[in-house]
Enzyme design. Sequence first.
Site, PDB file in Angstrom:
ATOM      1  N   LEU A   1      33.382  97.685  38.224  1.00 27.17           N
ATOM      2  CA  LEU A   1      33.015  98.975  38.811  1.00 27.17           C
ATOM      3  C   LEU A   1      31.752  99.461  38.105  1.00 27.17           C
ATOM      4  CD1 LEU A   1      36.450 100.855  38.995  1.00 27.17           C
ATOM      5  CD2 LEU A   1      35.161  99.828  40.874  1.00 27.17           C
TER       6      LEU A   1
ATOM      7  N   GLU B   1      39.431 109.333  38.919  1.00 28.75           N
ATOM      8  CA  GLU B   1      39.341 108.664  40.217  1.00 28.75           C
ATOM      9  C   GLU B   1      40.202 107.400  40.183  1.00 28.75           C
ATOM     10  OE1 GLU B   1      38.509 106.990  43.831  1.00 28.75           O
ATOM     11  OE2 GLU B   1      38.140 105.874  41.992  1.00 28.75           O
TER      12      GLU B   1
HETATM   13  N1  LIG Z   1      34.563 100.627  44.015  1.00 26.80           N
HETATM   14  C1  LIG Z   1      35.681 100.139  44.483  1.00 26.80           C
HETATM   15  O1  LIG Z   1      36.545 100.854  44.978  1.00 26.80           O
HETATM   16  C2  LIG Z   1      35.918  98.658  44.444  1.00 26.80           C
HETATM   17  C3  LIG Z   1      37.046  98.128  45.050  1.00 26.80           C
HETATM   18  C4  LIG Z   1      37.216  96.761  45.050  1.00 26.80           C
HETATM   19  C5  LIG Z   1      36.271  95.962  44.448  1.00 26.80           C
HETATM   20  N2  LIG Z   1      35.193  96.514  43.844  1.00 26.80           N
HETATM   21  C6  LIG Z   1      34.174  95.674  43.219  1.00 26.80           C
HETATM   22  O2  LIG Z   1      33.851  94.619  44.113  1.00 26.80           O
HETATM   23  C7  LIG Z   1      33.569  93.430  43.381  1.00 26.80           C
HETATM   24  C8  LIG Z   1      34.535  92.341  43.768  1.00 26.80           C
HETATM   25  O3  LIG Z   1      34.509  92.146  45.167  1.00 26.80           O
HETATM   26  P1  LIG Z   1      33.910  90.827  45.830  1.00 26.80           P
HETATM   27  O4  LIG Z   1      33.719  91.100  47.275  1.00 26.80           O
HETATM   28  O5  LIG Z   1      32.738  90.371  45.030  1.00 26.80           O
HETATM   29  O6  LIG Z   1      35.056  89.748  45.572  1.00 26.80           O
HETATM   30  P2  LIG Z   1      36.594  89.578  46.003  1.00 26.80           P
HETATM   31  O7  LIG Z   1      36.775  89.822  47.453  1.00 26.80           O
HETATM   32  O8  LIG Z   1      37.471  90.293  45.044  1.00 26.80           O
HETATM   33  O9  LIG Z   1      36.769  88.031  45.689  1.00 26.80           O
HETATM   34  C9  LIG Z   1      36.094  87.070  46.474  1.00 26.80           C
HETATM   35  C10 LIG Z   1      36.977  85.832  46.526  1.00 26.80           C
HETATM   36  O10 LIG Z   1      38.276  86.187  47.014  1.00 26.80           O
HETATM   37  C11 LIG Z   1      38.741  85.212  47.931  1.00 26.80           C
HETATM   38  N3  LIG Z   1      38.790  85.823  49.263  1.00 26.80           N
HETATM   39  C12 LIG Z   1      38.261  87.028  49.646  1.00 26.80           C
HETATM   40  N4  LIG Z   1      38.552  87.265  50.919  1.00 26.80           N
HETATM   41  C13 LIG Z   1      39.272  86.215  51.371  1.00 26.80           C
HETATM   42  C14 LIG Z   1      39.864  85.883  52.621  1.00 26.80           C
HETATM   43  N5  LIG Z   1      39.777  86.695  53.677  1.00 26.80           N
HETATM   44  N6  LIG Z   1      40.511  84.706  52.719  1.00 26.80           N
HETATM   45  C15 LIG Z   1      40.618  83.869  51.662  1.00 26.80           C
HETATM   46  N7  LIG Z   1      40.073  84.128  50.448  1.00 26.80           N
HETATM   47  C16 LIG Z   1      39.419  85.278  50.311  1.00 26.80           C
HETATM   48  C17 LIG Z   1      37.782  84.058  47.844  1.00 26.80           C
HETATM   49  O11 LIG Z   1      38.259  83.260  46.773  1.00 26.80           O
HETATM   50  P3  LIG Z   1      38.084  81.663  46.731  1.00 26.80           P
HETATM   51  O12 LIG Z   1      36.625  81.441  46.465  1.00 26.80           O
HETATM   52  O13 LIG Z   1      38.976  81.256  45.611  1.00 26.80           O
HETATM   53  O14 LIG Z   1      38.498  81.119  48.076  1.00 26.80           O
HETATM   54  C18 LIG Z   1      36.474  84.761  47.475  1.00 26.80           C
HETATM   55  O15 LIG Z   1      35.552  83.898  46.826  1.00 26.80           O
HETATM   56  C19 LIG Z   1      33.694  93.826  41.917  1.00 26.80           C
HETATM   57  O16 LIG Z   1      32.430  94.258  41.428  1.00 26.80           O
HETATM   58  C20 LIG Z   1      34.663  95.001  41.952  1.00 26.80           C
HETATM   59  O17 LIG Z   1      34.528  95.850  40.829  1.00 26.80           O
HETATM   60  C21 LIG Z   1      35.007  97.831  43.835  1.00 26.80           C
END
Ligand SMILES: NC(=O)c1ccc[n+]([C@@H]2O[C@H](COP(=O)([O-])OP(=O)(O)OC[C@H]3O[C@@H](n4cnc5c(N)ncnc54)[C@H](OP(=O)(O)O)[C@@H]3O)[C@@H](O)[C@H]2O)c1
Length: 192
Positions: free
Chosen positions: A27, A34
């Site tokens: 984050l 929050e």
């Molecule tokens: N501000 C907020 O409220 C908030 C909320 C959530 C996240 N975040 C931020 O967002 C970032 C992380 O999110 P991100 O989008 O980079 O990664 P993510 O969605 O957490 O992880 C991505 C990985 O998850 C798997 N994946 C995601 N969707 C999938 C699906 N539909 N089917 C199968 N596998 C799936 C895949 O893994 P594999 O490669 O192993 O297949 C993909 O490489 C961080 O910086 C976090 O702090 C912020």
Amino acid sequence: MEKERRKPVCLIAAACRGLGIGKDGKLPWHLPSEFKFFIDSITGVSKPGKMNLLIWGTRCWFSTPEVLFPMANTLHVVLSKTLESAPKHAHFLCKDFDSAVLLASQPPLSDVIETIWVIGGVQPYKDALKHPWCDLIYLTDVRATFDCDVFFPEFDKRVFQLQDKFPGVPSEIQEENGIQFKYEVFKKKTDL
Ligand SMILES: NC(=O)c1ccc[n+]([C@@H]2O[C@H](COP(=O)([O-])OP(=O)(O)OC[C@H]3O[C@@H](n4cnc5c(N)ncnc54)[C@H](OP(=O)(O)O)[C@@H]3O)[C@@H](O)[C@H]2O)c1
């Protein structure tokens, strides 16, 4: 196959100006109240014995401190096409979003699961927004600019409409560490 029991699919996130939600897997801000609101929302159930199913992408999962587990009233499903088993503290591993929703809507979980909370990241949010059971978006408006490398997906505000007030959600502007933010809830219009 037994009929699926529809469960509400809700997204929850906090986004700054430009809809940024994360940077370098974390984050971008430090807003403890929050974060507490987030935890209270995803662990809230109507009566003892009920649970929520949380859907996580792997980057979100592995960036969450272990001290948060076990989390009250929750079962966790991690989405991944590469992992071979559910990671420590997670209950299930699914290869795609629809399989995770089906878990909650079919026996044995359909009796206990109340709400499916999608807690990120970007692809799980995109999948959830397209899902017919997607009802609510809890999206905290962080009223500041942060350097981000992941962004909450755009969504149609004629379909998901900003609520003036929503039960259990403070409607006043909040401030912490000099940063203003507001809890916002968008609800899908039912007569589409
Ligand atoms: N501000 C907020 O409220 C908030 C909320 C959530 C996240 N975040 C931020 O967002 C970032 C992380 O999110 P991100 O989008 O980079 O990664 P993510 O969605 O957490 O992880 C991505 C990985 O998850 C798997 N994946 C995601 N969707 C999938 C699906 N539909 N089917 C199968 N596998 C799936 C895949 O893994 P594999 O490669 O192993 O297949 C993909 O490489 C961080 O910086 C976090 O702090 C912020």
